[in-house]
Design an enzyme around this catalytic site. Structure first.
Site, PDB file in Angstrom:
ATOM      1  N   GLU A  82     -10.105  -2.367   5.167  1.00 47.94           N
ATOM      2  CA  GLU A  82     -10.423  -2.392   6.890  1.00 47.94           C
ATOM      3  C   GLU A  82     -11.912  -2.472   6.722  1.00 47.94           C
ATOM      4  OE1 GLU A  82      -8.930   0.296   8.617  1.00 47.94           O
ATOM      5  OE2 GLU A  82      -8.173   1.959   7.514  1.00 47.94           O
TER       6      GLU A  82
ATOM      7  N   ASN B 207      -7.413  -2.719  14.602  1.00 50.56           N
ATOM      8  CA  ASN B 207      -8.957  -3.750  13.927  1.00 50.56           C
ATOM      9  C   ASN B 207      -8.819  -4.536  12.652  1.00 50.56           C
ATOM     10  OD1 ASN B 207      -8.054  -2.456  11.437  1.00 50.56           O
ATOM     11  ND2 ASN B 207      -9.157  -0.641  11.384  1.00 50.56           N
TER      12      ASN B 207
ATOM     13  N   HIS C  48      -7.895  -4.842  10.186  1.00 55.84           N
ATOM     14  CA  HIS C  48      -7.316  -4.627   8.862  1.00 55.84           C
ATOM     15  C   HIS C  48      -5.835  -5.052   8.588  1.00 55.84           C
ATOM     16  CE1 HIS C  48      -4.817  -0.247  10.092  1.00 55.84           C
ATOM     17  NE2 HIS C  48      -4.128  -1.379   9.369  1.00 55.84           N
TER      18      HIS C  48
ATOM     19  N   ASP D 183       0.846  -1.539   0.075  1.00 52.75           N
ATOM     20  CA  ASP D 183      -0.169  -0.096   0.424  1.00 52.75           C
ATOM     21  C   ASP D 183       0.503   1.065   0.555  1.00 52.75           C
ATOM     22  OD1 ASP D 183       0.936  -0.319   3.009  1.00 52.75           O
ATOM     23  OD2 ASP D 183      -1.093  -0.577   4.032  1.00 52.75           O
TER      24      ASP D 183
HETATM   25  C1  F6R Z   1       0.999  -1.263   6.354  1.00 49.46           C
HETATM   26  C2  F6R Z   1       0.323  -2.355   5.953  1.00 49.46           C
HETATM   27  C3  F6R Z   1      -1.270  -2.127   7.477  1.00 49.46           C
HETATM   28  C4  F6R Z   1       0.050  -2.556   9.099  1.00 49.46           C
HETATM   29  C5  F6R Z   1      -1.199  -2.510   9.911  1.00 49.46           C
HETATM   30  C6  F6R Z   1      -0.058  -2.868  11.197  1.00 49.46           C
HETATM   31  O1  F6R Z   1       1.774  -1.418   4.869  1.00 49.46           O
HETATM   32  O2  F6R Z   1      -0.379  -2.994   5.049  1.00 49.46           O
HETATM   33  O3  F6R Z   1      -1.581  -3.115   7.116  1.00 49.46           O
HETATM   34  O4  F6R Z   1       1.180  -3.720   8.347  1.00 49.46           O
HETATM   35  O5  F6R Z   1      -1.618  -1.360   9.626  1.00 49.46           O
HETATM   36  O6  F6R Z   1       0.601  -1.569  11.565  1.00 49.46           O
HETATM   37  P1  F6R Z   1       1.936  -1.843  12.790  1.00 49.46           P
HETATM   38  O7  F6R Z   1       3.354  -2.827  11.622  1.00 49.46           O
HETATM   39  O8  F6R Z   1       2.879  -0.435  12.644  1.00 49.46           O
HETATM   40  O9  F6R Z   1       1.168  -2.115  13.545  1.00 49.46           O
END
Ligand code: F6R
Length: 243
Positions: A143, A136, A138, A67
């Site tokens: 989402e 959450n 995701h 992303d």
């Molecule tokens: C990042 C991504 C997100 C993160 C997720 C966890 O490329 O796609 O889904 O993997 O938000 O983020 P952290 O690792 O910062 O807790």
């Protein structure tokens, strides 16, 4: 699905890095699907160490990232392209022209997403997709509540994700409101998946994802239906799961 429980984040990073290293050794010209955020930072450090020790060769590896924030380009210090350069690509012998991140500077969302889907297809699909998990549930920026059937698309970030990510920006107002993300369909097409989770804040999401119903309300729950998933999580992230 195989679940590896690790003592702590360091241990998690070493274990997860060895799974990625094994992929590169088995298939030197593999396509890695990569993630950003705080979870993979230690893992990338481990991969850099293995490269420096002469144990890993990235010269034939291709990567596609999950992303990118819409509106942020490589020059922005919070863009995911910059994150990948700083945390991994600048320190190993990967050919940067073989590393791909959605084009955050493309204002036309349909074009940005279509081009990215074509890119994933043109590199032959993903051999190993690395994922973190949001508080959450995701994965990527898919989402809760979104359809499972999506390819790369533009999403409006939820308040919970904006809250979680504001620590990387000067203020909450600076967090972009939209992002381009691989969809659940792209993620599920990866031949292998490696999900990492560290810390108590992830415990409920991880439990729901691994043992709850498969539902778009917990995007990561779809992984229960993938045939080759490894989960590497530390004790805190697994604390709500009684094994
Ligand atoms: C990042 C991504 C997100 C993160 C997720 C966890 O490329 O796609 O889904 O993997 O938000 O983020 P952290 O690792 O910062 O807790």
């Amino acid at each position: 699905m195989i679940i590896y429980k690790t003592k702590d984040y360091q241990d998690l990073s070493r274990r997860a890095a060895s799974i990625i290293a094994a992929q590169i050794i088995i298939k030197p010209d593999c396509v890695l699907g990569l993630a950003t955020g705080s979870s993979p930072v230690g893992l990338y450090q481990q991969l850099v160490l293995q490269y420096q020790n002469g144990d890993l060769d990235f010269s034939k590896v291709t990567s596609v990232n999950l992303d990118e924030y819409k509106g942020l380009g490589p020059d922005h210090d919070q863009s995911y392209r910059r994150f990948m350069d700083t945390n991994l690509f600048d320190h190993v012998n990967i050919d940067k022209t073989h590393t791909f991140v959605p084009n955050g500077l493309e204002e036309d969302s349909s074009r940005a997403c279509e081009e990215y889907n074509q890119k994933i297809e043109s590199v032959g699909g993903v051999d190993l997709q690395l994922l973190g998990i949001g508080n959450n549930g995701h994965i990527g920026f898919n989402e809760p509540g979104e359809a499972f059937e999506c390819d790369t698309h533009c999403v409006e970030l939820t308040q919970s994700t904006i809250e979680a990510n504001k620590r990387f920006f000067e203020s909450e107002a600076d967090v972009p409101r939209y992002a381009y993300t691989m969809g659940i369909r792209n993620i599920m097409q990866a031949r292998k998946i490696l999900l990492i989770a560290s810390g108590r804040a992830k415990a409920q999401a991880l439990k729901d994802a691994l043992y709850g119903p498969v539902t778009p309300h917990v995007p990561a729950s779809i992984l229960q239906l993938h045939k080759d998933v490894a989960v590497v999580a530390d004790e805190e992230a697994l604390e709500l799961i009684d094994r």
